[in-house]
Design a protein around this motif. Structure first.
Motif, PDB file in Angstrom:
ATOM      1  N   ILE A   1       0.856  -1.184   0.000  1.00  0.00           N
ATOM      2  CA  ILE A   1       0.000   0.000   0.000  1.00  0.00           C
ATOM      3  C   ILE A   1       0.895   1.238   0.000  1.00  0.00           C
ATOM      4  O   ILE A   1       1.799   1.360   0.837  1.00  0.00           O
ATOM      5  N   ASP A   2       0.645   2.130  -0.939  1.00  0.00           N
ATOM      6  CA  ASP A   2       1.431   3.359  -1.067  1.00  0.00           C
ATOM      7  C   ASP A   2       0.622   4.523  -0.498  1.00  0.00           C
ATOM      8  O   ASP A   2      -0.391   4.934  -1.076  1.00  0.00           O
ATOM      9  N   LEU A   3       1.063   5.068   0.622  1.00  0.00           N
ATOM     10  CA  LEU A   3       0.317   6.137   1.297  1.00  0.00           C
ATOM     11  C   LEU A   3       0.626   7.536   0.772  1.00  0.00           C
ATOM     12  O   LEU A   3      -0.002   8.496   1.219  1.00  0.00           O
ATOM     13  N   HIS A   4       1.559   7.664  -0.150  1.00  0.00           N
ATOM     14  CA  HIS A   4       1.965   9.006  -0.604  1.00  0.00           C
ATOM     15  C   HIS A   4       2.309   8.937  -2.087  1.00  0.00           C
ATOM     16  O   HIS A   4       3.331   8.368  -2.472  1.00  0.00           O
ATOM     17  N   SER A   5       1.441   9.523  -2.922  1.00  0.00           N
ATOM     18  CA  SER A   5       1.704   9.530  -4.356  1.00  0.00           C
ATOM     19  C   SER A   5       1.010  10.729  -5.004  1.00  0.00           C
ATOM     20  O   SER A   5       0.052  11.283  -4.457  1.00  0.00           O
ATOM     21  N   HIS A   6       1.520  11.093  -6.169  1.00  0.00           N
ATOM     22  CA  HIS A   6       0.961  12.222  -6.913  1.00  0.00           C
ATOM     23  C   HIS A   6       0.521  11.746  -8.297  1.00  0.00           C
ATOM     24  O   HIS A   6       0.920  12.292  -9.319  1.00  0.00           O
ATOM     25  N   LEU A   7      -0.332  10.717  -8.285  1.00  0.00           N
ATOM     26  CA  LEU A   7      -0.828  10.117  -9.517  1.00  0.00           C
ATOM     27  C   LEU A   7      -2.031  10.867 -10.086  1.00  0.00           C
ATOM     28  O   LEU A   7      -2.308  10.762 -11.282  1.00  0.00           O
ATOM     29  N   LEU A   8      -2.777  11.566  -9.240  1.00  0.00           N
ATOM     30  CA  LEU A   8      -4.001  12.233  -9.685  1.00  0.00           C
ATOM     31  C   LEU A   8      -3.654  13.334 -10.683  1.00  0.00           C
ATOM     32  O   LEU A   8      -2.898  14.252 -10.364  1.00  0.00           O
ATOM     33  N   PRO A   9      -4.191  13.252 -11.896  1.00  0.00           N
ATOM     34  CA  PRO A   9      -3.731  14.167 -12.963  1.00  0.00           C
ATOM     35  C   PRO A   9      -4.203  15.610 -12.786  1.00  0.00           C
ATOM     36  O   PRO A   9      -5.335  15.863 -12.363  1.00  0.00           O
ATOM     37  N   GLY A  10      -3.291  16.522 -13.110  1.00  0.00           N
ATOM     38  CA  GLY A  10      -3.641  17.922 -13.286  1.00  0.00           C
ATOM     39  C   GLY A  10      -3.961  18.724 -12.052  1.00  0.00           C
ATOM     40  O   GLY A  10      -4.641  19.750 -12.135  1.00  0.00           O
ATOM     41  N   VAL A  11      -3.449  18.298 -10.886  1.00  0.00           N
ATOM     42  CA  VAL A  11      -3.775  19.042  -9.664  1.00  0.00           C
ATOM     43  C   VAL A  11      -2.552  19.641  -8.973  1.00  0.00           C
ATOM     44  O   VAL A  11      -2.699  20.505  -8.100  1.00  0.00           O
ATOM     45  N   ASP A  12      -1.345  19.166  -9.329  1.00  0.00           N
ATOM     46  CA  ASP A  12      -0.142  19.709  -8.705  1.00  0.00           C
ATOM     47  C   ASP A  12       1.053  19.432  -9.611  1.00  0.00           C
ATOM     48  O   ASP A  12       0.915  19.400 -10.832  1.00  0.00           O
TER      49      ASP A  12
END
Length: 241
Positions: A2-13
């Motif tokens: 389980i990965d608790l920290h990622s920036h996969l969500l597109p177009g927000v940061d």
């Protein structure tokens, strides 16, 4: 895992910029053995204006895109919250996306500036504790002030802070200095979880397994597995493997 920290969500940061990039990162995560990824967009008032109510429909749309693409990755919403008074105001307004809840405390991924430990950080963490919020400090081993004086973490730990190490740091991807600090944190038993902090395909991919294996060489496989599976599952309220 389980990965608790990622920036996969597109177009927000500063993470995935397009849906295609987000899907490619998700495929890499699955190939690495990750079953659940918590997307943690930066919550940094004045720079990244990400709020819980605005992020929820984006999460739903991205999860639907993963299903349509046949990518078996479960998503959860969190946020990487910049330390500051403005973030405390968002918390009071109910707009902070927490990672989960454990032992009556909501768990919040907390970020310091990369160069320093801001004045008043310990008091801020103590205030969070009064609000029944458990801060999980993101990538302390990459903070310049902590790299120079790792023992500065002691006061933060005593104030109730947990620590999240970056998998790539343990594996040496961020240089020798951060790797040595990560090793010291592990040897002292200070680390609570390991996560990827994935941002992109080239330099910051979602590789959690290499961090698990590197940590296992330091603290043993059982302790390392707790940091990539058991403890993240407890925070998310999922069955523990």
């Amino acid at each position: 895992m389980i990965d608790l920290h990622s920036h996969l969500l597109p177009g927000v940061d500063d993470g995935a910029q397009t849906l295609e990039e987000g899907l490619a990162l998700a495929r890499l995560a699955v190939d690495d053995g990750i079953k659940v990824s918590v997307v943690t967009p930066h919550v940094h008032p004045g720079r990244y204006e990400n709020f819980r109510t605005a992020l929820l429909p984006r999460l739903t749309a991205f999860q639907e895109a993963l299903v349509a693409a046949g990518i078996p990755l479960q998503l959860r919403l969190g946020g990487e919250v910049r330390l500051g008074v403005e973030s405390l105001e968002l918390l009071l307004d109910g707009e902070i996306p927490f990672l989960g809840e454990i032992d009556g405390y909501r768990v919040m991924l907390l970020e310091f500036p990369h160069q320093s430990i801001p004045v008043g950080s310990q008091q801020f963490i103590e205030k969070l504790g009064q609000l029944k919020v458990r801060p999980l400090l993101a990538h302390p081993e990459r903070n310049k002030a902590i790299m120079a004086q790792p023992d500065r973490l002691v006061g933060l730990l005593e104030a109730g802070c947990w620590l999240q190490l970056t998998a790539g740091s343990i594996a040496g991807r961020f240089g020798e200095a951060s790797q040595q600090v990560a090793r010291r944190i592990l040897e002292n038993g200070w680390a609570h979880v390991i996560a990827t902090d994935a941002h992109n395909l080239q330099h910051r991919p979602p590789r959690l397994r290499e961090g698990f294996l590197a940590a296992a060489d330091i603290v043993g496989e059982s302790a390392a597995w707790k940091m990539v599976s058991q403890r993240p599952a407890e925070i998310l309220g999922l069955p523990c493997n």
